[in-house]
Motif scaffolding. Sequence first.
Motif, PDB file in Angstrom:
ATOM      1  N   PHE A 231       5.248 -10.861  18.907  1.00 28.50           N
ATOM      2  CA  PHE A 231       6.035  -9.716  18.465  1.00 28.50           C
ATOM      3  C   PHE A 231       7.313  -9.595  19.276  1.00 28.50           C
ATOM      4  CE2 PHE A 231       2.714  -8.245  15.753  1.00 28.50           C
ATOM      5  CZ  PHE A 231       3.322  -7.360  14.880  1.00 28.50           C
ATOM      6  N   ALA A 232       7.236  -9.898  20.566  1.00 31.85           N
ATOM      7  CA  ALA A 232       8.425  -9.801  21.417  1.00 31.85           C
ATOM      8  C   ALA A 232       9.484 -10.811  21.007  1.00 31.85           C
ATOM      9  CB  ALA A 232       8.051  -9.988  22.885  1.00 31.85           C
ATOM     10  N   CYS A 233       9.069 -12.006  20.593  1.00 31.62           N
ATOM     11  CA  CYS A 233       9.989 -13.059  20.117  1.00 31.62           C
ATOM     12  C   CYS A 233       9.572 -13.466  18.710  1.00 31.62           C
ATOM     13  CB  CYS A 233       9.950 -14.269  21.049  1.00 31.62           C
ATOM     14  SG  CYS A 233      11.024 -14.144  22.446  1.00 31.62           S
ATOM     15  N   PRO A 234       9.889 -12.634  17.715  1.00 32.81           N
ATOM     16  CA  PRO A 234       9.363 -12.882  16.369  1.00 32.81           C
ATOM     17  C   PRO A 234       9.850 -14.164  15.710  1.00 32.81           C
ATOM     18  CG  PRO A 234      10.965 -11.098  16.344  1.00 32.81           C
ATOM     19  CD  PRO A 234      10.741 -11.454  17.782  1.00 32.81           C
ATOM     20  N   GLY A 235      10.902 -14.780  16.205  1.00 31.24           N
ATOM     21  CA  GLY A 235      11.391 -16.008  15.605  1.00 31.24           C
ATOM     22  C   GLY A 235      10.847 -17.271  16.242  1.00 31.24           C
ATOM     23  N   ASN A 236       9.903 -17.133  17.173  1.00 31.91           N
ATOM     24  CA  ASN A 236       9.362 -18.277  17.904  1.00 31.91           C
ATOM     25  C   ASN A 236       8.111 -18.812  17.197  1.00 31.91           C
ATOM     26  OD1 ASN A 236       7.864 -19.872  19.835  1.00 31.91           O
ATOM     27  ND2 ASN A 236       9.200 -19.025  21.421  1.00 31.91           N
ATOM     28  N   ALA A 237       8.245 -19.969  16.602  1.00 30.75           N
ATOM     29  CA  ALA A 237       7.143 -20.568  15.846  1.00 30.75           C
ATOM     30  C   ALA A 237       5.974 -20.928  16.749  1.00 30.75           C
ATOM     31  CB  ALA A 237       7.629 -21.804  15.103  1.00 30.75           C
ATOM     32  N   ARG A 238       6.260 -21.371  17.958  1.00 27.96           N
ATOM     33  CA  ARG A 238       5.189 -21.796  18.875  1.00 27.96           C
ATOM     34  C   ARG A 238       4.268 -20.635  19.229  1.00 27.96           C
ATOM     35  NH1 ARG A 238       2.889 -26.415  19.232  1.00 27.96           N
ATOM     36  NH2 ARG A 238       1.633 -26.566  21.081  1.00 27.96           N
ATOM     37  N   LEU A 239       4.843 -19.454  19.431  1.00 28.91           N
ATOM     38  CA  LEU A 239       4.015 -18.288  19.765  1.00 28.91           C
ATOM     39  C   LEU A 239       3.115 -17.905  18.588  1.00 28.91           C
ATOM     40  CD1 LEU A 239       6.631 -16.162  21.716  1.00 28.91           C
ATOM     41  CD2 LEU A 239       4.759 -17.542  22.669  1.00 28.91           C
ATOM     42  N   SER A 240       3.634 -18.017  17.374  1.00 29.91           N
ATOM     43  CA  SER A 240       2.800 -17.746  16.194  1.00 29.91           C
ATOM     44  C   SER A 240       1.674 -18.765  16.098  1.00 29.91           C
ATOM     45  CB  SER A 240       3.652 -17.770  14.923  1.00 29.91           C
ATOM     46  OG  SER A 240       4.528 -16.677  14.902  1.00 29.91           O
TER      47      SER A 240
ATOM     48  N   LEU B 239      -0.904 -18.992  11.423  1.00 25.95           N
ATOM     49  CA  LEU B 239      -0.569 -20.409  11.307  1.00 25.95           C
ATOM     50  C   LEU B 239       0.414 -20.666  10.165  1.00 25.95           C
ATOM     51  CD1 LEU B 239      -4.079 -21.875  12.140  1.00 25.95           C
ATOM     52  CD2 LEU B 239      -2.054 -21.822  13.629  1.00 25.95           C
ATOM     53  N   LYS B 240       0.273 -19.939   9.063  1.00 27.71           N
ATOM     54  CA  LYS B 240       1.261 -20.048   7.989  1.00 27.71           C
ATOM     55  C   LYS B 240       2.629 -19.597   8.486  1.00 27.71           C
ATOM     56  CE  LYS B 240      -1.584 -19.430   3.872  1.00 27.71           C
ATOM     57  NZ  LYS B 240      -1.937 -18.502   2.790  1.00 27.71           N
ATOM     58  N   ARG B 241       2.636 -18.515   9.243  1.00 29.09           N
ATOM     59  CA  ARG B 241       3.889 -18.021   9.821  1.00 29.09           C
ATOM     60  C   ARG B 241       4.505 -19.076  10.733  1.00 29.09           C
ATOM     61  NH1 ARG B 241       6.937 -13.670  10.844  1.00 29.09           N
ATOM     62  NH2 ARG B 241       7.739 -13.411  12.951  1.00 29.09           N
ATOM     63  N   ALA B 242       3.685 -19.734  11.529  1.00 34.54           N
ATOM     64  CA  ALA B 242       4.185 -20.775  12.431  1.00 34.54           C
ATOM     65  C   ALA B 242       4.830 -21.911  11.644  1.00 34.54           C
ATOM     66  CB  ALA B 242       3.050 -21.309  13.303  1.00 34.54           C
ATOM     67  N   VAL B 243       4.197 -22.314  10.549  1.00 39.95           N
ATOM     68  CA  VAL B 243       4.750 -23.389   9.726  1.00 39.95           C
ATOM     69  C   VAL B 243       6.104 -22.981   9.145  1.00 39.95           C
ATOM     70  CG1 VAL B 243       4.432 -24.666   7.562  1.00 39.95           C
ATOM     71  CG2 VAL B 243       2.539 -24.464   9.185  1.00 39.95           C
ATOM     72  N   LEU B 244       6.175 -21.788   8.584  1.00 39.74           N
ATOM     73  CA  LEU B 244       7.420 -21.343   7.959  1.00 39.74           C
ATOM     74  C   LEU B 244       8.532 -21.151   8.987  1.00 39.74           C
ATOM     75  CD1 LEU B 244       5.891 -18.907   5.334  1.00 39.74           C
ATOM     76  CD2 LEU B 244       6.828 -21.189   4.946  1.00 39.74           C
ATOM     77  N   LEU B 245       8.198 -20.546  10.129  1.00 34.77           N
ATOM     78  CA  LEU B 245       9.206 -20.408  11.191  1.00 34.77           C
ATOM     79  C   LEU B 245       9.632 -21.774  11.711  1.00 34.77           C
ATOM     80  CD1 LEU B 245       7.870 -17.400  13.304  1.00 34.77           C
ATOM     81  CD2 LEU B 245      10.035 -17.503  12.049  1.00 34.77           C
ATOM     82  N   GLY B 246       8.669 -22.647  11.893  1.00 32.39           N
ATOM     83  CA  GLY B 246       8.971 -23.983  12.385  1.00 32.39           C
ATOM     84  C   GLY B 246       9.918 -24.725  11.461  1.00 32.39           C
ATOM     85  N   ARG B 247       9.725 -24.577  10.171  1.00 29.87           N
ATOM     86  CA  ARG B 247      10.630 -25.205   9.204  1.00 29.87           C
ATOM     87  C   ARG B 247      12.045 -24.639   9.331  1.00 29.87           C
ATOM     88  NH1 ARG B 247       6.827 -25.004   3.826  1.00 29.87           N
ATOM     89  NH2 ARG B 247       5.485 -26.756   4.377  1.00 29.87           N
TER      90      ARG B 247
END
Length: 176
Positions: A129-138, A158-166
């Motif tokens: 939540f503190a770094c909402p754009g960080n895929a690794r934290l998700s 994990l879906k969030r991590a994939v989408l942020l990572g992309r």
Amino acid sequence: MQRRWRVPPPPEWGFEAPDGAAVLDENVAGLGVLLWDVTRDVVLWATASPRELTEIFPPAQERMRTAWLMTTMLDPKLESALLGLVRIPGPPSLASRERTSLACHSIAQWADERGAVATAYAFMHAAAFACPGNARLSYEAGRLARRRAEYARAEDWLKRAVLLGRQVGDWDSCIN
């Protein structure tokens, strides 16, 4: 053409009542209450408007928590990370979000090393939540949710991590 992925918001807390209550079960009384309270504060801080921050975080709260930390014997790794979190700064900036996230991540690792998976998840949740754009934290939050057998929540993270990572090109968070 660059495809823009729609990233859903971070998942809410689990089924415990109140949110994150499993942290209280995993830790001794005073420390458990502080850890539980700090995770909730980080999420509030990360999502509140600047105007709301002065109402949410009165100065006396920081003084009380700091005094408690100074009079309690804690693991030095935990103490230094907690000191940074009880002094949550004003409105979130990129630097303060990263420092807060790093402190939460550090506490999550500390808790995970001790087998306190609920506490580790609560702090990884707060870090994301503190770094909402960080895929690794998700991704890390999803892994911990899965270890807690919260499969729906793990899938969301994990879906969030994939989408942020992309979006940011963090392919490790996409494929792990």
